[in-house]
Design a protein around this motif. Structure first.
Motif, mmCIF file in Angstrom:
data_model
loop_
_atom_site.group_PDB
_atom_site.id
_atom_site.type_symbol
_atom_site.label_atom_id
_atom_site.label_comp_id
_atom_site.label_asym_id
_atom_site.label_seq_id
_atom_site.Cartn_x
_atom_site.Cartn_y
_atom_site.Cartn_z
ATOM 1 N N ARG A 1 0.831 -1.210 0.000
ATOM 2 C CA ARG A 1 0.000 0.000 0.000
ATOM 3 C C ARG A 1 0.862 1.255 0.000
ATOM 4 O O ARG A 1 0.556 2.234 -0.683
ATOM 5 C CB ARG A 1 -0.931 -0.012 1.222
ATOM 6 N N LYS B 1 2.393 1.569 -3.534
ATOM 7 C CA LYS B 1 1.421 2.067 -4.521
ATOM 8 C C LYS B 1 1.208 3.568 -4.373
ATOM 9 O O LYS B 1 1.012 4.283 -5.356
ATOM 10 C CB LYS B 1 0.088 1.337 -4.349
ATOM 11 N N HIS B 2 1.237 4.041 -3.138
ATOM 12 C CA HIS B 2 0.953 5.446 -2.859
ATOM 13 C C HIS B 2 2.138 6.355 -3.180
ATOM 14 O O HIS B 2 1.961 7.482 -3.635
ATOM 15 C CB HIS B 2 0.560 5.607 -1.389
ATOM 16 N N SER C 1 -0.989 -8.447 -0.635
ATOM 17 C CA SER C 1 -2.377 -8.053 -0.816
ATOM 18 C C SER C 1 -3.342 -8.862 0.062
ATOM 19 O O SER C 1 -4.513 -8.513 0.198
ATOM 20 C CB SER C 1 -2.795 -8.244 -2.282
#
Length: 255
Positions: free
Chosen positions: A211, A214-215, A254
């Motif tokens: 996460r 991705k950010h 994930s």
């Protein structure tokens, strides 16, 4: 945007005792190449033993590569003269608590960083400390605080202040966000993105936290036993992994 960091065919091998009279070679990095543009973020992922920490140590001059080149802002880095470059690349450790001297006030810590690395006089250093603390959402009074007087999020800001006070072009974030709770992590990520937008900072993010990657990350490099398996734009690598190992990393992150 121009290339800030270019790594070409980097290799590193360690010797390990394999018996009373024998040693064996462990290949930590094998023919690693990548580039990082100004104002961009490259994430490096891989399991323990993949070579992530070794790569970081080579980039900041803690260790010397066996072969290959590190080119920083167009100039080949000579590790023996690394003091010339330590204001350009700065390193943020995973645990800010253990990386800060508990017996030293934050203002003293920042002042030492400036005294040893710049030609600033006392007043210039004082102003730089004040501006850096303000930039990171800290108060002038925090210069008189000891590390144990800060919260976890504030400590991470102090660690960032120590790195940013030399106006670097590249920050290496070695699992520096993973240990923070989600709300603090979001604050620090937003701060990093804001700093990047304002100053063109580049980040090398060492993390397996998908996460966060991705950010923050524009590009993604997957290491496995010292070799590059996948490398490219983050969204593309996550959507189109070329190796089973990368697919497993993405699936486990994930889950």
């Amino acid at each position: 945007m121009s290339i800030l960091l270019e790594v070409r065919n980097l290799c590193k091998t360690y010797s390990q005792q394999a018996g009373l009279f024998r040693q064996r070679s462990i290949c930590a990095l094998n023919d690693i190449s990548f580039s990082l543009l100004e104002g961009r973020t490259l994430a490096i992922v891989g399991e323990t033993g993949s070579g992530k920490s070794t790569l970081a140590k080579l980039l900041v001059g803690i260790e010397k590569p066996d072969q290959g080149e590190i080119i920083l802002a167009g100039t080949a880095v000579q590790i023996s003269h690394y003091r010339q470059y330590n204001h350009i690349i700065r390193y943020i450790f995973q645990d800010a608590t253990t990386s800060l001297n508990p017996h030293q006030k934050v203002g003293q810590l920042l002042d030492d960083t400036l005294r040893f690395n710049t030609q600033m006089n006392v007043e210039q250093r004082r102003q730089k400390i004040r501006l850096t603390l303000k930039q990171l959402g800290l108060l002038d009074d925090h210069a008189e605080f000891y590390p144990h007087m800060f919260s976890g999020g504030q400590l991470q800001r102090v660690a960032l202040a120590r790195a940013l006070i030399l106006d670097p072009k590249l920050l290496i974030l070695d699992e520096a966000l993973t240990a923070l709770d989600p709300s603090l992590r979001a604050q620090i990520i937003n701060l990093l993105l804001e700093l990047q937008q304002k100053s063109g900072l580049a980040y090398l993010l060492i993390s397996n936290h998908l996460r966060i990657i991705k950010h923050l990350a524009d590009d993604l490099l997957v290491l496995h036993y010292g070799k590059v398996l996948d490398y490219g734009p983050t969204a593309y690598v996550i959507a189109n992994p070329q190796h089973d190992y990368t697919q497993k990393l993405i699936s486990s992150a994930s889950a």
